[in-house]
Design a protein around this motif. Structure first.
Motif, mmCIF file in Angstrom:
data_model
loop_
_atom_site.group_PDB
_atom_site.id
_atom_site.type_symbol
_atom_site.label_atom_id
_atom_site.label_comp_id
_atom_site.label_asym_id
_atom_site.label_seq_id
_atom_site.Cartn_x
_atom_site.Cartn_y
_atom_site.Cartn_z
ATOM 1 N N LEU A 262 0.831 -1.213 0.000
ATOM 2 C CA LEU A 262 0.000 0.000 0.000
ATOM 3 C C LEU A 262 0.862 1.258 0.000
ATOM 4 C CD1 LEU A 262 -2.925 -0.829 2.449
ATOM 5 C CD2 LEU A 262 -3.026 -0.501 -0.022
ATOM 6 N N ALA A 263 1.945 1.215 0.747
ATOM 7 C CA ALA A 263 2.790 2.413 0.822
ATOM 8 C C ALA A 263 3.479 2.675 -0.514
ATOM 9 C CB ALA A 263 3.831 2.249 1.934
ATOM 10 N N GLY A 264 3.909 1.588 -1.161
ATOM 11 C CA GLY A 264 4.678 1.756 -2.393
ATOM 12 C C GLY A 264 3.800 2.019 -3.601
ATOM 13 N N TYR A 265 2.681 1.281 -3.664
ATOM 14 C CA TYR A 265 1.873 1.362 -4.888
ATOM 15 C C TYR A 265 0.553 2.084 -4.678
ATOM 16 C CZ TYR A 265 5.314 -2.170 -6.119
ATOM 17 O OH TYR A 265 6.492 -2.823 -6.335
ATOM 18 N N GLY A 266 0.098 2.156 -3.416
ATOM 19 C CA GLY A 266 -1.200 2.762 -3.110
ATOM 20 C C GLY A 266 -1.353 4.174 -3.624
ATOM 21 N N PRO A 267 -0.394 5.066 -3.328
ATOM 22 C CA PRO A 267 -0.570 6.455 -3.768
ATOM 23 C C PRO A 267 -0.727 6.558 -5.278
ATOM 24 C CG PRO A 267 1.188 6.302 -2.165
ATOM 25 C CD PRO A 267 0.803 4.897 -2.497
ATOM 26 N N GLY A 268 -0.072 5.663 -6.024
ATOM 27 C CA GLY A 268 -0.198 5.664 -7.480
ATOM 28 C C GLY A 268 -1.639 5.452 -7.904
ATOM 29 N N TRP A 269 -2.348 4.606 -7.128
ATOM 30 C CA TRP A 269 -3.747 4.359 -7.485
ATOM 31 C C TRP A 269 -4.578 5.622 -7.357
ATOM 32 C CZ3 TRP A 269 -3.678 -0.336 -3.661
ATOM 33 C CH2 TRP A 269 -2.790 -1.314 -4.168
ATOM 34 N N PHE A 270 -4.121 6.579 -6.540
ATOM 35 C CA PHE A 270 -4.843 7.841 -6.406
ATOM 36 C C PHE A 270 -4.205 8.927 -7.265
ATOM 37 C CE2 PHE A 270 -5.629 5.581 -2.448
ATOM 38 C CZ PHE A 270 -7.010 5.607 -2.415
ATOM 39 N N GLY A 271 -3.276 8.528 -8.101
ATOM 40 C CA GLY A 271 -2.655 9.484 -8.995
ATOM 41 C C GLY A 271 -1.588 10.334 -8.342
ATOM 42 N N LEU A 272 -1.160 9.940 -7.139
ATOM 43 C CA LEU A 272 -0.088 10.692 -6.487
ATOM 44 C C LEU A 272 1.252 10.140 -6.950
ATOM 45 C CD1 LEU A 272 -1.597 10.891 -2.912
ATOM 46 C CD2 LEU A 272 -1.291 12.793 -4.493
ATOM 47 N N PRO A 273 2.208 11.012 -7.149
ATOM 48 C CA PRO A 273 3.474 10.564 -7.744
ATOM 49 C C PRO A 273 4.394 9.825 -6.767
ATOM 50 C CG PRO A 273 3.551 12.916 -7.315
ATOM 51 C CD PRO A 273 2.175 12.468 -6.952
ATOM 52 N N HIS A 274 4.345 10.152 -5.500
ATOM 53 C CA HIS A 274 5.329 9.596 -4.582
ATOM 54 C C HIS A 274 4.707 8.515 -3.706
ATOM 55 C CE1 HIS A 274 8.179 12.827 -5.483
ATOM 56 N NE2 HIS A 274 7.116 13.606 -5.522
ATOM 57 N N SER A 275 5.567 7.633 -3.219
ATOM 58 C CA SER A 275 5.075 6.658 -2.260
ATOM 59 C C SER A 275 5.061 7.299 -0.872
ATOM 60 C CB SER A 275 5.998 5.437 -2.255
ATOM 61 O OG SER A 275 7.302 5.846 -1.919
ATOM 62 N N VAL A 276 4.366 6.644 0.073
ATOM 63 C CA VAL A 276 4.343 7.165 1.445
ATOM 64 C C VAL A 276 5.165 6.234 2.327
ATOM 65 C CG1 VAL A 276 2.133 8.302 1.162
ATOM 66 C CG2 VAL A 276 2.203 5.949 1.978
ATOM 67 N N SER A 277 5.316 6.628 3.599
ATOM 68 C CA SER A 277 6.172 5.882 4.515
ATOM 69 C C SER A 277 5.694 4.440 4.684
ATOM 70 C CB SER A 277 6.179 6.571 5.881
ATOM 71 O OG SER A 277 6.601 5.682 6.872
ATOM 72 N N ALA A 278 6.581 3.490 4.348
ATOM 73 C CA ALA A 278 6.203 2.082 4.475
ATOM 74 C C ALA A 278 6.055 1.705 5.941
ATOM 75 C CB ALA A 278 7.254 1.204 3.806
ATOM 76 N N ALA A 279 6.968 2.206 6.785
ATOM 77 C CA ALA A 279 6.883 1.884 8.214
ATOM 78 C C ALA A 279 5.546 2.337 8.783
ATOM 79 C CB ALA A 279 8.039 2.545 8.965
ATOM 80 N N GLY A 280 5.180 3.575 8.455
ATOM 81 C CA GLY A 280 3.912 4.092 8.955
ATOM 82 C C GLY A 280 2.737 3.287 8.428
#
Lengths: 310, 274, 405
Positions: A262-280
């Motif tokens: 979710l952290a690595g690929y999730g934001p892409g599904w919402f059209g966001l360019p960057h991934s978010v913190s995997a730890a979080g």
């Protein structure tokens, strides 16, 4: 997603995340049943002063001195908590609060006062870790798994975390009876010759080792979440200790995989360019699993409480 | 009261005791000068006690008299201020396997993830040994112990689902699994139903029949004479100790309970003749 | 100007309007924190405030995102604090709900909320990072607090909110004291224990939110925990516990903020926490009431007293004594010679001890429930507890018994 790029960028962080989660969840089961869940929290806070002192002593940020420093700080913290609890007849939660905030404050102050500009050492790194950076440069695809040269280039955290996870599993297996009996009935355990205080201390040391190794790879947030959330969710699934431990391992694994994806690929599904913190995200997923367990797991109520709340 | 015994150096295992070695050598449980305190007030002060073999002793006294504390202090579960304890003539640490201790039922969290059989198997800890898990033989043994307390049908029940009396019987079954020679029970009859009380008494009587020694912290004066052949009166100090026939007297009850006994009807008790 | 001069200036509020305001704000924050924390501590829920403080992070981040999306800068302090209060309250409610409705204990609920909310907050921070193209928008300062470069308007917000929180503690002290002291009695006087408990935690929440900017969310919990724990060593009374805790909190806040403003690069939050810890350490060791040194001394004296009494009784009964501590205690008191023979004083003290035991037994027989007898610890001389008349009466009864047997 499953090709060469996956092996190179995602496979090792994911494996390290899984191993770290399992290493923390294992002792977490017993901490939970002993009402010591927050020891894990306290320990992960004092990791920071431990590594700062280790840095000030050795002048480097290599893994081993820092891990030893962190482990030493964890043990010092636990001894301090126990001493304050006994000397002052203070309840353990408050004693914990005194110790971990003080040590953390000391760590921050030392960090600010010492010159760490040349090395990558800061509070935020200690909290979030840097799971995403633990990539396998030398991998070219799944075939690299059989390529000795590529395997040699695996991030060292993977081997360390694997050793610690196996060590924790052995610890739980070897001391299973002692942990179970002294957790359930300490007075009886004492009467049959189990050294309950030694068992309790061994558990705390194992917890500290898991926390320190996992912290080095993934940061403190995952550590605290994995000590508590998977065992707590597992507690709500079953009334057998062995099955609870298995469930917790399963939940820890799912949290790590799902959180990382979710952290690595999730934001892409919402059209966001960057991934978010995997730890979080891993911590968040473990929380969602626990929330679902709280609402729907078969054994979520206290024994005897089921009838009144249904 | 203990009488003077000339110091005979060869019998003293370790200086630093108030133990007369000759007494301690035979007794399943010999306590000398035991003082335990929580804070600055002694909960148990300078208590001497001797439990003869195959006896059934009730420790009685008002609330806060230190009955449970005496047992815990004797077993080293809580630190003592002074005193010496010997179990079958040796320090308790060396004779653990001959002792089964049943703590108060309320002292554990019954929401713990364990089945009835798991708790009984805990009693086989010494027999199973380090680094090993319970096998079918152990399970069978544990089931037999559950059978003796009438709980065999509950073997796979989660312990939190049991009634108070059933929990107490599980604890007793765990003690039976220990196959000890000395049984120390802390308030086994507290808050249990009549069926459990009878089941426990029956088991205790068979233990006596099997030449075991039983010591119970007990609170129900009306059953002392029926269940126990010896009584120890305790109210911080030991007031009296001996066969029920001779020491279970109004005078000793008065000395132990004082004004608090008014609520009980002394004439209803089967008092001794002493 | 030396660092010491700057510290003196800061402590006397001479170091500029801004830092004076921060110091006053930190003192008020410490006052409110110590006061509110005292109630939390008395209800044995110190670490609930840890869950509250970690649960502020997603609120701060969400508030920033909302404000940024609405076109603002996202850094408006009151907005961020409001956001943090909302998620902190949600976290608090979840802790309550989990502990009451599931079989999990409160500490597990605290740990779960703390770590998950914090994890979520970190995820949101990285979202903000992507929104503002690489800049963290300064929200990182909420982790550890920072007074450097604080706007004067922000200092006002904190000082005023700190004063309000301290005032709230003062206003609500009565029902909270009742509940903290004896919840059952509080119920009989018509105080709603559950609501008061929640009010206590809401106060803790308010302190947490105000403290975010100065102390930071990881360490703010220290202001709620350390002062009350330190205060506990000095008193057994609830009212004075609260006053002492509030005082210690205020001192920690004030001195910590002053030190931080006097020395560059010294972060405010950690210094405040360490000052509080020094106060705690002094209390732990030196308090004559519950301090460790006093307790160790008392315990040592008590042990000797027990051994002396037991030794005297053994002497009187002619029993052999082997216990080394008993022997040395008797020798020191002059009751026994080095060769183990009782001195004259020893024999008379032994006879007296035996007689007192008999007197006590007789007194018990008469009125085991009497207040005096119930309080008897077995070690105080009987003359200190009973009047000469009572003792004489006991002796008469004893003499009669002796004749009878």
């Amino acid at each position: 997603m499953m090709g060469a790029e996956f092996v190179q960028l995602s496979l090792t962080p994911m494996l390290i995340g899984i191993l770290a989660s399992i290493a923390c969840a294992l002792p977490g089961n017993f901490l939970l049943l002993r009402r010591q869940a927050l020891i894990g929290d306290a320990i992960s806070h004092v990791v920071l002063p431990g590594i700062v002192v280790a840095f000030l002593v050795t002048g480097t940020v290599t893994a081993w001195p820092m891990m030893i420093g962190a482990a030493a700080a964890a043990i010092v913290a636990v001894l301090l908590i126990e001493a304050i609890r006994r000397l002052g007849r203070i309840e353990s939660g408050a004693a914990m609060g005194v110790v971990f905030t003080t040590l953390f404050a000391a760590g921050v102050l030392l960090l600010e006062q010492s010159d760490t500009s040349s090395v990558h050492l800061d509070v935020e790194h200690a909290l979030y870790g840097n799971l995403e950076s633990l990539i396998w440069f030398d991998a070219t695809g799944w075939s690299s798994l059989f390529d000795a040269e590529a395997l040699a280039g695996l991030p060292p955290q993977l081997a360390r975390m694997a050793i610690v996870a196996v060590g924790l599993a052995l610890f739980v297996l070897v001391l299973w009876k002692e942990l179970a009996i002294s957790t359930f009935d300490g007075v009886f355990a004492h009467s049959i010759g189990i050294r309950t205080r030694a068992v309790g201390f061994a558990l705390v040391v194992a917890t500290a080792i898991a926390a320190v190794a996992a912290f080095d790879a993934v940061g403190s947030i995952i550590v605290i979440a994995m000590f508590i959330c998977p065992p707590a969710a597992a507690r709500l699934m079953t009334d057998s200790l062995a099955r609870q431990v298995w469930w917790s391992v399963g939940f820890a694994t799912v949290s790590a995989i799902l959180g990382y994806v979710l952290a690595g690929y999730g934001p892409g599904w919402f059209g966001l360019p960057h991934s978010v913190s995997a730890a979080g995200m891993i911590a968040t997923v473990s929380g969602i699993i626990l929330a679902v367990a709280c609402l729907a797991a078969p054994r979520r109520h206290r024994s005897g409480q089921a009838a009144e709340t249904v | 009261m203990t009488t003077a015994i000339a110091a005979s150096p060869e019998l003293i295992v370790d200086a630093g005791r108030i133990v007369e070695p000759s007494v301690a050598a035979e007794s399943p449980l010999a306590i000398r000068g035991l003082t335990v305190s929580y804070g600055r007030k002694p909960a148990v002060f300078s208590v001497d006690a001797d439990m003869p073999a195959t006896s059934m002793t009730a420790i009685i006294g008002p609330n806060g008299a230190g009955k449970s504390t005496l047992l815990k202090g004797a077993l080293g579960i809580i630190p003592t201020v002074s005193g010496e304890v010997s179990v079958f003539g040796r320090p308790f640490a060396k004779t653990r396997r001959r002792v089964a201790y049943v703590p108060q039922r309320a002292s554990v969290d019954w929401d713990f993830p364990a089945r009835v059989i798991d708790v009984v198997i805990m009693g086989l800890y010494a027999e199973i040994g380090l680094l090993r898990f319970a096998g079918w033989g152990h399970r069978k043994k544990a089931l037999a112990c559950l059978e003796r307390v009438g709980m065999a049908d509950f073997a796979d029940r989660q312990i939190g689902q049991l009634s108070g009396g059933q929990q107490q019987r599980v604890f007793l079954a765990r003690a039976l699994a220990q196959d000890a020679d000395l049984y120390l029970l802390d308030e086994p009859f507290a808050g249990v139903d009549a069926a459990t009380e009878k089941a426990i008494v029956d088991v205790l009587k068979t233990l006596k029949h099997d030449k075991k020694t039983v010591v119970c912290v007990h609170h129900d004066l009306s059953t002392v004479a029926a269940y126990f052949d010896r009584v120890l009166f305790l109210n911080v100090r030991k007031i009296a100790e001996g066969p029920t026939d001779t020491v279970f007297t109004e005078a000793n009850l008065q000395a132990t309970y004082g004004g608090r006994l008014a609520a009980t009807h002394i004439e209803d008790l089967q008092l001794g003749v002493g | 100007m030396t660092g010491f001069d700057r510290l003196i200036d800061a402590l006397t509020l001479q170091a500029g309007y801004n830092s004076a305001l921060v110091a006053i704000g930190a003192a008020l924050l410490g006052l409110a924190g110590g006061g509110a924390g005292a109630f939390v501590f008395l209800r044995k829920r110190a670490l609930v405030s840890d869950a509250i403080s970690h649960a502020t992070l997603p609120g701060v981040a969400l508030a920033f995102i909302v404000m940024a999306v609405l076109g603002g800068t996202g850094r408006w302090l009151p907005g961020l604090l409001a956001g943090s209060a909302i998620t902190a309250a949600i976290g608090l409610l979840i802790v309550e709900w989990m502990a009451r409705r599931t079989r999990l204990s409160e500490d597990a609920a605290i740990g779960a909320v703390l770590s998950v909310f914090f994890g979520l907050g970190v995820v949101l921070l990285t979202v903000i990072q992507t929104m503002t193209s690489g800049q963290q928008a300064g929200l990182g300062s909420f982790l550890l607090g920072s007074t450097a470069g604080m706007l004067i308007s922000e200092a006002y917000v904190i000082a005023i909110a700190g004063a309000i929180a301290a005032g709230l503690v003062f206003l609500m002290r009565r029902p909270m004291t009742l509940v903290a002291f004896d919840p059952e009695f509080a119920t009989t006087t018509g105080v709603d224990v559950r609501r008061t408990d929640i009010a206590i935690l809401v106060l803790a929440l308010i302190v947490t939110v105000i403290g975010l900017k100065i102390v930071g969310l990881i360490l703010i919990v220290a202001l709620l925990i350390i002062p009350p724990v330190a205060a506990r060593f000095w008193t057994d009374r609830v009212a004075s516990l609260i006053l002492i805790a509030a005082g210690m909190g205020a001192v920690s806040g004030y001195v910590g903020a002053a030190i931080s403003s006097a020395f560059a690069g010294v972060p405010t939050g950690p210094v405040i926490v360490l000052i509080a810890f020094v106060l705690f350490l002094v209390s732990l060791l030196a308090s004559p009431l519950r301090g460790a040194l006093a307790a160790a001394l008392r315990q040592w004296r008590f042990r000797r007293l027990v051994h002396q009494r037991q030794g005297l009784l053994a002497l009187a009964r002619g029993e052999a004594i082997y216990d080394r501590l008993t022997l040395s205690t008797l020798r020191r008191a002059g009751y026994m010679r080095r060769d183990g023979v009782a001195t004259l004083a020893g024999r008379s003290a032994a006879a007296k001890a035996l007689k007192d035991e008999a007197r006590w037994a007789e007194a018990m027989r008469g009125e085991a429930d009497g207040p005096v007898v119930a309080d008897y610890d077995g070690l105080t001389p009987i003359e200190d507890v009973l009047t000469p008349d009572q003792i004489a009466d006991l002796d008469r009864r004893l003499a009669r018994l002796e004749v009878a047997t």
